[in-house]
Design an enzyme around this catalytic site. Structure first.
Site, PDB file in Angstrom:
ATOM      1  N   LYS A 186       0.843  -1.208   0.000  1.00  0.00           N
ATOM      2  CA  LYS A 186       0.000   0.000   0.000  1.00  0.00           C
ATOM      3  C   LYS A 186       0.870   1.247   0.000  1.00  0.00           C
ATOM      4  O   LYS A 186       2.049   1.206   0.383  1.00  0.00           O
ATOM      5  CB  LYS A 186      -0.932   0.038   1.202  1.00  0.00           C
ATOM      6  CG  LYS A 186      -0.258   0.033   2.582  1.00  0.00           C
ATOM      7  CD  LYS A 186       0.174   1.391   3.124  1.00  0.00           C
ATOM      8  CE  LYS A 186       0.840   1.299   4.491  1.00  0.00           C
ATOM      9  NZ  LYS A 186       1.635   2.463   4.863  1.00  0.00           N
ATOM     10  N   ASP A 222      -2.460  -1.619  10.482  1.00  0.00           N
ATOM     11  CA  ASP A 222      -2.714  -1.585   9.034  1.00  0.00           C
ATOM     12  C   ASP A 222      -3.367  -2.863   8.512  1.00  0.00           C
ATOM     13  O   ASP A 222      -3.804  -2.902   7.369  1.00  0.00           O
ATOM     14  CB  ASP A 222      -1.380  -1.442   8.269  1.00  0.00           C
ATOM     15  CG  ASP A 222      -0.857  -0.027   8.286  1.00  0.00           C
ATOM     16  OD1 ASP A 222      -1.602   0.877   8.715  1.00  0.00           O
ATOM     17  OD2 ASP A 222       0.302   0.161   7.866  1.00  0.00           O
TER      18      ASP A 222
HETATM   19  O1  C5P Z   1       0.071  -1.328  14.971  1.00  0.00           O
HETATM   20  P1  C5P Z   1       1.499  -1.465  14.561  1.00  0.00           P
HETATM   21  O2  C5P Z   1       2.168  -2.642  15.212  1.00  0.00           O
HETATM   22  O3  C5P Z   1       1.698  -1.452  13.094  1.00  0.00           O
HETATM   23  O4  C5P Z   1       2.224  -0.157  15.112  1.00  0.00           O
HETATM   24  C1  C5P Z   1       3.614  -0.060  15.270  1.00  0.00           C
HETATM   25  C2  C5P Z   1       3.928   1.144  16.146  1.00  0.00           C
HETATM   26  O5  C5P Z   1       3.580   2.357  15.468  1.00  0.00           O
HETATM   27  C3  C5P Z   1       3.137   1.186  17.439  1.00  0.00           C
HETATM   28  O6  C5P Z   1       3.778   0.473  18.451  1.00  0.00           O
HETATM   29  C4  C5P Z   1       3.073   2.665  17.734  1.00  0.00           C
HETATM   30  O7  C5P Z   1       4.269   3.092  18.342  1.00  0.00           O
HETATM   31  C5  C5P Z   1       3.035   3.302  16.359  1.00  0.00           C
HETATM   32  N1  C5P Z   1       1.669   3.648  15.917  1.00  0.00           N
HETATM   33  C6  C5P Z   1       1.025   4.736  16.500  1.00  0.00           C
HETATM   34  N2  C5P Z   1      -0.232   5.075  16.078  1.00  0.00           N
HETATM   35  C7  C5P Z   1      -0.859   4.365  15.099  1.00  0.00           C
HETATM   36  C8  C5P Z   1      -0.217   3.257  14.503  1.00  0.00           C
HETATM   37  C9  C5P Z   1       1.052   2.937  14.932  1.00  0.00           C
HETATM   38  O8  C5P Z   1       1.578   5.402  17.381  1.00  0.00           O
HETATM   39  N3  C5P Z   1      -2.078   4.728  14.722  1.00  0.00           N
END
Ligand code: C5P
Length: 309
Positions: free
Chosen positions: A11, A128
Site C-alpha cells: 500500500k 494496518d
Molecule cells: O500497529 P502497529 O504494530 O503497526 O504499530 C507499530 C507502532 O507504530 C506502534 O507500536 C506505535 O508506536 C506506532 N503507531 C502509532 N499510532 C498508530 C499506529 C502505529 O503510534 N495509529
C-alpha cells in the site's frame, strides 16, 4: 481443501494526517490508503504443524505476522512466503501478508469467519492489517482500523523508491512534534474530491464526452479513466518531517527522484519508502529506470494502483 495461494499487495498512503494521540499511546490517524500492484505471494497448504518457509530466512521466525495470524485462529499449516515488498518500508508488507494469511486460513479450513470477525482479528495483529482485508482505496481513521471504502482512484501509475535503511514505525511516531499534528481537513477535502469525481463519472450527461480507448480490463485494473479527470492530490504526510529528521537518506532519495523529473513525491506511511505519482505507465517506467542504481540499496518499482478484488 488442498493448497491455496494469495497475493499480498503493498500500500501507499496518498494522504496521512496525524491528529493527536489516543489514551492507548497509539496516534489518531486520518489517511487515504491505496493498494498497489507490488505484491508478496503467500501459499497455505493444510498441515497439522504450523511452519513458514520464506525466501528471506530472517523473516521465518515465530514473530512473523503470518504465524501470529495462524496462532490467533488456532490452526496449523505449511505457509510459503515469497517476498517482493521491501521490509519495514512503510509499504505494509508484513501487515498485508498477515491479512492474506487470515483470508487463506478462512478459505482452506472453511472456518466461516465473517468479514467483521476477520477485521477484528486483523486489528489485533496490527494497525494496518484490517485495511489489507479490504484493499483498493479506503479512508482509514482511528488507529488505522476504522475503514471507509472509497471509490477507486482509477489507473494511477507511480514509482516506489526505498532507500534501504531501517526505520521503526514507533520511532517515527515518537519523533512527531506536537506542532506537526494536523486536523485532518486536507484528507477530508481529498475524500470529498474523490466522491465528487465518482459521482460525476456516474452521471455521463453532466460530463464532457471522453474519448476513452477501449482495452481489456484485467482483474486488478480500473476500468475508468477517473484519475485523469481528478486533480493530482495535494499530498500530505504528517510523518514525513519526523522520518526525514531521523533518517536523512530519505532526503537524498527524494533528491534523486526530483533530479530524475518526479514532481509529486511523498513518503509512504512512516517510510522510508517514497513514492512519486506519474502521468502514465511509460513515465513511471522511465522514472524508475532513471533512478534505479543512483545509490546503493535503492529498490525501485513502477506500479499501478488497484481496484478492490
Ligand atoms: O500497529 P502497529 O504494530 O503497526 O504499530 C507499530 C507502532 O507504530 C506502534 O507500536 C506505535 O508506536 C506506532 N503507531 C502509532 N499510532 C498508530 C499506529 C502505529 O503510534 N495509529
Amino acid at each position: 481443501m488442498s493448497w491455496l495461494r494469495a497475493s499480498a499487495y503493498a500500500k501507499v498512503n496518498l494522504m496521512l494526517e496525524v491528529a493527536g494521540r489516543q489514551a492507548t499511546g497509539f496516534h489518531e490517524l486520518i489517511s487515504v490508503m491505496q493498494t498497489v500492484s507490488l505484491a508478496d505471494d503467500l501459499v497455505l497448504e493444510p498441515a497439522e504443524q504450523l511452519t513458514l518457509a520464506c525466501d528471506v530466512p530472517a523473516l521465518g521466525g515465530p514473530d512473523n505476522l503470518v504465524l501470529r495470524a495462524a496462532r490467533l485462529v488456532g490452526r496449523g499449516g505449511a505457509f510459503r512466503l515469497l517476498k517482493r515488498i521491501p521490509m519495514a518500508a512503510g509499504l505494509g508488507g508484513g501487515s498485508s501478508d498477515a491479512a492474506a494469511a487470515l483470508r487463506l486460513l478462512n478459505a482452506v479450513y472453511q472456518l466461516g469467519l465473517t468479514a467483521a470477525e476477520l477485521l477484528a482479528a486483523a486489528a489485533t495483529l496490527g494497525s494496518d492489517v484490517p485495511f489489507f482485508l479490504l484493499g483498493g482505496t479506503a479512508l482509514a481513521e482511528g488507529r488505522g482500523e476504522r475503514l471507509t471504502p472509497l471509490p477507486p482512484l482509477g489507473e494511477q501509475w507511480l514509482v516506489l523508491l526505498n532507500p534501504g535503511v531501517p526505520l521503526s514505525t514507533g520511532h517515527v511516531f515518537g519523533a512527531l512534534a506536537p506542532a506537526e499534528q494536523r486536523d485532518g481537513s486536507m484528507t477530508r477535502q481529498y475524500v470529498t474530491s474523490l466522491l465528487e469525481a465518482a459521482a460525476s463519472a456516474r452521471a455521463p450527461s453532466s460530463a464532457p464526452a471522453q474519448d476513452v480507448p477501449s482495452r481489456p480490463v484485467g482483474l486488478h485494473r480500473p476500468q475508468s479513466d477517473m484519475a485523469r479527470r481528478l486533480p493530482l492530490p495535494p499530498l500530505v504526510n504528517s510523518l514525513e518531517a519526523p522520518a526525514e529528521r531521523l533518517e536523512p537518506r530519505i532526503g537524498l532519495a527524494r533528491q534523486a527522484l526530483v533530479a530524475a523529473g518526479a514532481q509529486n513525491v511523498l513518503l509512504s506511511g512512516s517510510g522510508p519508502t517514497l513514492f512519486a505519482l506519474t502521468a502514465d505507465e511509460s513515465s513511471a517506467q522511465a522514472l524508475a529506470a532513471s533512478v534505479d542504481g543512483t545509490a546503493e540499496h535503492f529498490v525501485s518499482a513502477a506500479t499501478s494502483l488497484l481496484l478492490r478484488d
